[in-house]
Design a protein around this motif. Structure first.
Motif, PDB file in Angstrom:
ATOM      1  N   PHE A 134       0.623  -1.164   0.034  1.00  0.00           N
ATOM      2  CA  PHE A 134       0.130   0.181   0.072  1.00  0.00           C
ATOM      3  C   PHE A 134       0.886   1.016   0.171  1.00  0.00           C
ATOM      4  CE2 PHE A 134      -3.705  -2.340   2.303  1.00  0.00           C
ATOM      5  CZ  PHE A 134      -4.216  -2.909   1.015  1.00  0.00           C
ATOM      6  N   ARG A 135       1.826   1.231   0.879  1.00  0.00           N
ATOM      7  CA  ARG A 135       2.672   2.528   0.726  1.00  0.00           C
ATOM      8  C   ARG A 135       3.466   2.627  -0.521  1.00  0.00           C
ATOM      9  NH1 ARG A 135       3.519   5.760   5.076  1.00  0.00           N
ATOM     10  NH2 ARG A 135       3.018   4.862   6.856  1.00  0.00           N
ATOM     11  N   ASN A 136       4.065   1.670  -0.946  1.00  0.00           N
ATOM     12  CA  ASN A 136       4.611   1.704  -2.351  1.00  0.00           C
ATOM     13  C   ASN A 136       3.450   2.355  -3.644  1.00  0.00           C
ATOM     14  OD1 ASN A 136       6.658   1.334  -4.484  1.00  0.00           O
ATOM     15  ND2 ASN A 136       5.554  -0.618  -5.037  1.00  0.00           N
ATOM     16  N   GLU A 137       2.428   1.697  -3.413  1.00  0.00           N
ATOM     17  CA  GLU A 137       1.463   2.197  -4.576  1.00  0.00           C
ATOM     18  C   GLU A 137       1.137   3.453  -4.375  1.00  0.00           C
ATOM     19  OE1 GLU A 137       0.238   0.595  -7.409  1.00  0.00           O
ATOM     20  OE2 GLU A 137       1.788  -0.843  -6.979  1.00  0.00           O
ATOM     21  N   MET A 138       0.475   3.865  -2.936  1.00  0.00           N
ATOM     22  CA  MET A 138       0.292   5.206  -2.697  1.00  0.00           C
ATOM     23  C   MET A 138       1.117   6.323  -3.062  1.00  0.00           C
ATOM     24  SD  MET A 138      -3.099   4.475  -2.314  1.00  0.00           S
ATOM     25  CE  MET A 138      -2.561   3.151  -3.200  1.00  0.00           C
ATOM     26  N   GLU A 139       2.687   6.035  -2.625  1.00  0.00           N
ATOM     27  CA  GLU A 139       3.611   6.927  -2.771  1.00  0.00           C
ATOM     28  C   GLU A 139       4.126   7.159  -4.244  1.00  0.00           C
ATOM     29  OE1 GLU A 139       6.690   5.787  -0.062  1.00  0.00           O
ATOM     30  OE2 GLU A 139       5.413   6.191   1.800  1.00  0.00           O
ATOM     31  N   SER A 140       3.988   6.013  -5.074  1.00  0.00           N
ATOM     32  CA  SER A 140       4.411   5.869  -6.461  1.00  0.00           C
ATOM     33  C   SER A 140       3.508   6.677  -7.257  1.00  0.00           C
ATOM     34  CB  SER A 140       4.284   4.736  -7.000  1.00  0.00           C
ATOM     35  OG  SER A 140       3.202   3.890  -6.999  1.00  0.00           O
ATOM     36  N   ARG A 141       2.166   6.992  -6.704  1.00  0.00           N
ATOM     37  CA  ARG A 141       1.173   7.758  -7.391  1.00  0.00           C
ATOM     38  C   ARG A 141       1.142   9.229  -6.590  1.00  0.00           C
ATOM     39  NH1 ARG A 141      -0.792   2.466  -8.234  1.00  0.00           N
ATOM     40  NH2 ARG A 141      -1.261   2.035 -10.302  1.00  0.00           N
ATOM     41  N   ASN A 142       1.943   9.526  -5.705  1.00  0.00           N
ATOM     42  CA  ASN A 142       1.678  10.688  -5.090  1.00  0.00           C
ATOM     43  C   ASN A 142       0.487  10.829  -4.280  1.00  0.00           C
ATOM     44  OD1 ASN A 142       4.204  11.800  -5.495  1.00  0.00           O
ATOM     45  ND2 ASN A 142       3.697  12.074  -7.542  1.00  0.00           N
ATOM     46  N   LEU A 143      -0.147   9.920  -3.813  1.00  0.00           N
ATOM     47  CA  LEU A 143      -1.452   9.740  -3.175  1.00  0.00           C
ATOM     48  C   LEU A 143      -1.197   9.722  -1.445  1.00  0.00           C
ATOM     49  CD1 LEU A 143      -3.209   7.427  -5.338  1.00  0.00           C
ATOM     50  CD2 LEU A 143      -3.752   9.980  -5.272  1.00  0.00           C
ATOM     51  N   SER A 144      -1.830  10.192  -0.748  1.00  0.00           N
ATOM     52  CA  SER A 144      -2.017  10.329   0.651  1.00  0.00           C
ATOM     53  C   SER A 144      -3.135   9.741   1.100  1.00  0.00           C
ATOM     54  CB  SER A 144      -1.863  11.788   1.014  1.00  0.00           C
ATOM     55  OG  SER A 144      -0.546  12.455   0.732  1.00  0.00           O
ATOM     56  N   VAL A 145      -3.064   8.802   2.172  1.00  0.00           N
ATOM     57  CA  VAL A 145      -3.783   8.352   2.782  1.00  0.00           C
ATOM     58  C   VAL A 145      -3.529   7.862   4.160  1.00  0.00           C
ATOM     59  CG1 VAL A 145      -4.614   6.831   0.847  1.00  0.00           C
ATOM     60  CG2 VAL A 145      -2.882   5.551   2.430  1.00  0.00           C
ATOM     61  N   PHE A 146      -4.476   7.633   4.997  1.00  0.00           N
ATOM     62  CA  PHE A 146      -4.007   7.467   6.418  1.00  0.00           C
ATOM     63  C   PHE A 146      -3.720   5.854   6.780  1.00  0.00           C
ATOM     64  CE2 PHE A 146      -6.530  11.241   6.325  1.00  0.00           C
ATOM     65  CZ  PHE A 146      -5.759  12.187   6.750  1.00  0.00           C
ATOM     66  N   TYR A 147      -2.719   5.655   7.452  1.00  0.00           N
ATOM     67  CA  TYR A 147      -2.327   4.333   7.702  1.00  0.00           C
ATOM     68  C   TYR A 147      -2.516   4.049   9.245  1.00  0.00           C
ATOM     69  CZ  TYR A 147       0.199   4.670   3.035  1.00  0.00           C
ATOM     70  OH  TYR A 147       0.543   4.822   1.837  1.00  0.00           O
ATOM     71  N   PHE A 148      -2.846   2.766   9.392  1.00  0.00           N
ATOM     72  CA  PHE A 148      -2.757   1.900  10.820  1.00  0.00           C
ATOM     73  C   PHE A 148      -1.857   0.709  10.757  1.00  0.00           C
ATOM     74  CE2 PHE A 148      -6.292   0.300   8.748  1.00  0.00           C
ATOM     75  CZ  PHE A 148      -6.529  -1.016   9.134  1.00  0.00           C
ATOM     76  N   GLU A 149      -1.417   0.325  12.044  1.00  0.00           N
ATOM     77  CA  GLU A 149      -0.781  -0.836  11.952  1.00  0.00           C
ATOM     78  C   GLU A 149      -1.655  -1.934  11.925  1.00  0.00           C
ATOM     79  OE1 GLU A 149       1.681  -0.944  15.459  1.00  0.00           O
ATOM     80  OE2 GLU A 149       1.910   1.230  15.696  1.00  0.00           O
ATOM     81  N   PRO A 150      -1.480  -2.912  11.106  1.00  0.00           N
ATOM     82  CA  PRO A 150      -2.200  -4.063  10.774  1.00  0.00           C
ATOM     83  C   PRO A 150      -2.331  -4.903  12.076  1.00  0.00           C
ATOM     84  CG  PRO A 150      -0.688  -4.054   8.847  1.00  0.00           C
ATOM     85  CD  PRO A 150      -0.352  -2.950  10.074  1.00  0.00           C
ATOM     86  N   ASP A 151      -3.383  -5.383  12.329  1.00  0.00           N
ATOM     87  CA  ASP A 151      -3.669  -6.408  13.497  1.00  0.00           C
ATOM     88  C   ASP A 151      -3.442  -5.395  15.059  1.00  0.00           C
ATOM     89  OD1 ASP A 151      -4.138  -8.562  12.017  1.00  0.00           O
ATOM     90  OD2 ASP A 151      -1.983  -9.053  11.748  1.00  0.00           O
ATOM     91  N   VAL A 204      -6.428   6.230  14.511  1.00  0.00           N
ATOM     92  CA  VAL A 204      -6.241   6.685  13.106  1.00  0.00           C
ATOM     93  C   VAL A 204      -7.694   7.372  12.748  1.00  0.00           C
ATOM     94  CG1 VAL A 204      -6.107   6.396  10.541  1.00  0.00           C
ATOM     95  CG2 VAL A 204      -4.357   5.442  12.117  1.00  0.00           C
ATOM     96  N   ILE A 205      -8.717   6.516  13.054  1.00  0.00           N
ATOM     97  CA  ILE A 205     -10.101   6.950  13.120  1.00  0.00           C
ATOM     98  C   ILE A 205     -10.412   8.173  13.656  1.00  0.00           C
ATOM     99  CG2 ILE A 205     -12.526   6.378  13.412  1.00  0.00           C
ATOM    100  CD1 ILE A 205     -11.644   3.409  12.796  1.00  0.00           C
ATOM    101  N   LEU A 206     -10.029   8.330  14.944  1.00  0.00           N
ATOM    102  CA  LEU A 206     -10.119   9.423  15.574  1.00  0.00           C
ATOM    103  C   LEU A 206      -9.575  10.679  14.992  1.00  0.00           C
ATOM    104  CD1 LEU A 206     -10.189   8.080  19.396  1.00  0.00           C
ATOM    105  CD2 LEU A 206     -12.157   8.877  18.125  1.00  0.00           C
ATOM    106  N   PHE A 207      -8.353  10.365  14.690  1.00  0.00           N
ATOM    107  CA  PHE A 207      -7.707  11.388  14.126  1.00  0.00           C
ATOM    108  C   PHE A 207      -8.453  11.984  12.904  1.00  0.00           C
ATOM    109  CE2 PHE A 207      -4.447  13.357  11.017  1.00  0.00           C
ATOM    110  CZ  PHE A 207      -3.775  14.192  12.022  1.00  0.00           C
ATOM    111  N   VAL A 208      -8.599  11.337  11.867  1.00  0.00           N
ATOM    112  CA  VAL A 208      -9.214  11.831  10.837  1.00  0.00           C
ATOM    113  C   VAL A 208     -10.691  12.604  11.107  1.00  0.00           C
ATOM    114  CG1 VAL A 208     -10.694  11.065   8.776  1.00  0.00           C
ATOM    115  CG2 VAL A 208      -8.399   9.855   9.332  1.00  0.00           C
TER     116      VAL A 208
END
Length: 108
Positions: A31-48, A56-60
């Motif tokens: 996900f980081r690779n795909e989003m960064e390669s397209r200059n897209l910004s998303v909010f990430y959380f640690e899996p599991d 992250v939900i509260l931050f958004v």
């Protein structure tokens, strides 16, 4: 919110970005690779990690203005990607997989 721990290309994230809303997804390398390669910004959380996701939900929600500005910026970028461009990108990936598999089979 896309809580995947394993994904090939993150197409659901790109579809969500196309909706014009903020996107929250697992912090995994693809996900980081795909989003960064397209200059897209998303909010990430640690899996599991439920606490990471809830933070992250509260931050958004607490920073909705920032989140929607980011979503609109993403939308202007993603609109440059036509169905034809996506198809070409996927074809290139598939061709690379085939070539890499052929190379592995030759040397085996």
């Amino acid at each position: 919110i896309f809580p995947s721990i394993y994904e090939g290309l993150g197409l659901p994230i790109l579809e969500a970005i196309k909706s014009g809303l903020p996107v929250i997804c697992s912090d995994i390398p693809v996900f980081r690779n795909e989003m960064e390669s397209r200059n897209l910004s998303v909010f990430y959380f640690e899996p599991d990690n439920v606490l990471s996701l809830s933070e992250v939900i509260l931050f958004v929600l607490d920073n909705w203005g920032l989140a929607t500005e980011q979503a609109q910026a993403n939308l202007s970028i993603i609109n440059e990607y036509t169905p034809r461009k996506f198809a070409r990108d996927y074809l290139e990936i598939i061709q690379n997989i085939i070539v890499n598999n052929d190379e592995l089979n030759v040397s085996a």
